[in-house]
Design a protein around this motif. Sequence first.
Motif, PDB file in Angstrom:
ATOM      1  N   GLY A   1      58.419 -70.767  15.521  1.00  0.00           N
ATOM      2  CA  GLY A   1      59.339 -71.048  16.478  1.00  0.00           C
ATOM      3  C   GLY A   1      60.587 -69.992  16.665  1.00  0.00           C
ATOM      4  N   ARG A   2      60.755 -69.118  15.749  1.00  0.00           N
ATOM      5  CA  ARG A   2      61.890 -68.084  15.937  1.00  0.00           C
ATOM      6  C   ARG A   2      61.229 -66.906  16.321  1.00  0.00           C
ATOM      7  NH1 ARG A   2      64.786 -66.318  11.717  1.00  0.00           N
ATOM      8  NH2 ARG A   2      63.314 -67.025   9.968  1.00  0.00           N
ATOM      9  N   PHE A   3      60.153 -66.344  15.804  1.00  0.00           N
ATOM     10  CA  PHE A   3      59.483 -65.080  15.917  1.00  0.00           C
ATOM     11  C   PHE A   3      58.556 -65.135  17.068  1.00  0.00           C
ATOM     12  CE2 PHE A   3      60.795 -62.721  11.961  1.00  0.00           C
ATOM     13  CZ  PHE A   3      62.230 -63.095  11.938  1.00  0.00           C
ATOM     14  N   THR A   4      58.395 -64.122  17.965  1.00  0.00           N
ATOM     15  CA  THR A   4      57.193 -64.162  18.812  1.00  0.00           C
ATOM     16  C   THR A   4      56.717 -62.795  18.760  1.00  0.00           C
ATOM     17  OG1 THR A   4      58.237 -66.010  20.134  1.00  0.00           O
ATOM     18  CG2 THR A   4      56.372 -64.502  21.161  1.00  0.00           C
ATOM     19  N   ILE A   5      55.286 -62.821  18.569  1.00  0.00           N
ATOM     20  CA  ILE A   5      54.415 -61.349  18.802  1.00  0.00           C
ATOM     21  C   ILE A   5      53.982 -61.318  20.061  1.00  0.00           C
ATOM     22  CG2 ILE A   5      52.474 -62.453  17.543  1.00  0.00           C
ATOM     23  CD1 ILE A   5      52.088 -59.580  16.236  1.00  0.00           C
ATOM     24  N   SER A   6      53.695 -60.422  20.601  1.00  0.00           N
ATOM     25  CA  SER A   6      53.070 -59.921  21.870  1.00  0.00           C
ATOM     26  C   SER A   6      52.356 -58.754  21.893  1.00  0.00           C
ATOM     27  CB  SER A   6      54.019 -60.117  22.905  1.00  0.00           C
ATOM     28  OG  SER A   6      55.120 -59.232  22.876  1.00  0.00           O
ATOM     29  N   LYS A   7      51.549 -58.508  22.782  1.00  0.00           N
ATOM     30  CA  LYS A   7      50.777 -57.051  23.128  1.00  0.00           C
ATOM     31  C   LYS A   7      51.065 -56.729  24.614  1.00  0.00           C
ATOM     32  CE  LYS A   7      46.193 -59.143  23.594  1.00  0.00           C
ATOM     33  NZ  LYS A   7      45.833 -58.225  24.741  1.00  0.00           N
ATOM     34  N   ASN A   8      51.039 -55.446  24.465  1.00  0.00           N
ATOM     35  CA  ASN A   8      51.022 -54.680  25.867  1.00  0.00           C
ATOM     36  C   ASN A   8      49.653 -53.734  25.871  1.00  0.00           C
ATOM     37  OD1 ASN A   8      50.957 -52.986  28.087  1.00  0.00           O
ATOM     38  ND2 ASN A   8      53.329 -53.381  27.980  1.00  0.00           N
ATOM     39  N   ASP A   9      48.551 -54.146  26.367  1.00  0.00           N
ATOM     40  CA  ASP A   9      47.374 -53.431  26.312  1.00  0.00           C
ATOM     41  C   ASP A   9      47.574 -52.046  26.991  1.00  0.00           C
ATOM     42  OD1 ASP A   9      45.355 -56.302  27.076  1.00  0.00           O
ATOM     43  OD2 ASP A   9      46.299 -55.494  25.113  1.00  0.00           O
ATOM     44  N   ASP A  10      48.186 -51.998  28.024  1.00  0.00           N
ATOM     45  CA  ASP A  10      48.225 -50.591  28.829  1.00  0.00           C
ATOM     46  C   ASP A  10      49.034 -49.635  28.006  1.00  0.00           C
ATOM     47  OD1 ASP A  10      48.612 -52.330  31.902  1.00  0.00           O
ATOM     48  OD2 ASP A  10      46.727 -51.613  30.900  1.00  0.00           O
ATOM     49  N   ALA A  11      50.205 -50.337  27.187  1.00  0.00           N
ATOM     50  CA  ALA A  11      50.961 -49.402  26.534  1.00  0.00           C
ATOM     51  C   ALA A  11      50.613 -48.913  24.954  1.00  0.00           C
ATOM     52  CB  ALA A  11      52.265 -49.698  26.559  1.00  0.00           C
ATOM     53  N   LYS A  12      49.349 -49.913  24.712  1.00  0.00           N
ATOM     54  CA  LYS A  12      48.918 -49.938  23.339  1.00  0.00           C
ATOM     55  C   LYS A  12      49.899 -50.195  22.204  1.00  0.00           C
ATOM     56  CE  LYS A  12      45.739 -47.071  22.021  1.00  0.00           C
ATOM     57  NZ  LYS A  12      45.090 -45.617  21.822  1.00  0.00           N
ATOM     58  N   GLU A  13      50.629 -51.158  22.792  1.00  0.00           N
ATOM     59  CA  GLU A  13      51.867 -51.253  21.882  1.00  0.00           C
ATOM     60  C   GLU A  13      51.743 -52.826  21.539  1.00  0.00           C
ATOM     61  OE1 GLU A  13      55.771 -49.158  22.748  1.00  0.00           O
ATOM     62  OE2 GLU A  13      56.055 -51.444  23.701  1.00  0.00           O
ATOM     63  N   ILE A  14      52.274 -53.409  20.163  1.00  0.00           N
ATOM     64  CA  ILE A  14      52.757 -54.931  20.105  1.00  0.00           C
ATOM     65  C   ILE A  14      54.243 -54.897  19.825  1.00  0.00           C
ATOM     66  CG2 ILE A  14      50.558 -55.055  19.047  1.00  0.00           C
ATOM     67  CD1 ILE A  14      51.984 -55.099  16.070  1.00  0.00           C
ATOM     68  N   SER A  15      54.879 -55.897  20.017  1.00  0.00           N
ATOM     69  CA  SER A  15      55.859 -56.186  19.856  1.00  0.00           C
ATOM     70  C   SER A  15      56.311 -57.399  19.066  1.00  0.00           C
ATOM     71  CB  SER A  15      56.919 -56.256  21.303  1.00  0.00           C
ATOM     72  OG  SER A  15      56.747 -55.161  21.925  1.00  0.00           O
TER      73      SER A  15
END
Length: 124
Positions: free
Chosen positions: A65-79
């Motif tokens: 609820g406070r933290f959110t993980i995501s990914k960007n396949d094109d950039a090969k990056e997670i946030s």
Amino acid sequence: VQLQASGGGLAPPGGSLQLSCKAFGFTFDEYDMGWFRQAPGKEREVVACISTTHGSQYYADSLKGRFTISKNDDAKEISLQMNGLKPEDAAVYYCATTYPLREEPRWCLPGGDWGQGTLVTVSS
């Protein structure tokens, strides 16, 4: 495998920060990835993980609820978007490859490849 983390810094209690981790040296969907943290005097703990293939996510119970993980396949990056920061969130945050996540993951374990760590400080 090389992981390059960025985005740490100082935020006030209740504030937000976003961390990013860029992957080098492997095909992005070859490994699942996650964030772990270690506060002074404490053991390293899992924060959040994401499957780079099917996108399933795992969160430590205390952070849902406070933290959110995501990914960007094109950039090969997670946030990692961190909102509502608390003083107890202060730690060095590490990105890492993880063991493969299930589609409804109940756990997340580091796979052995680590980024360099980025410091998050929460203070007014």
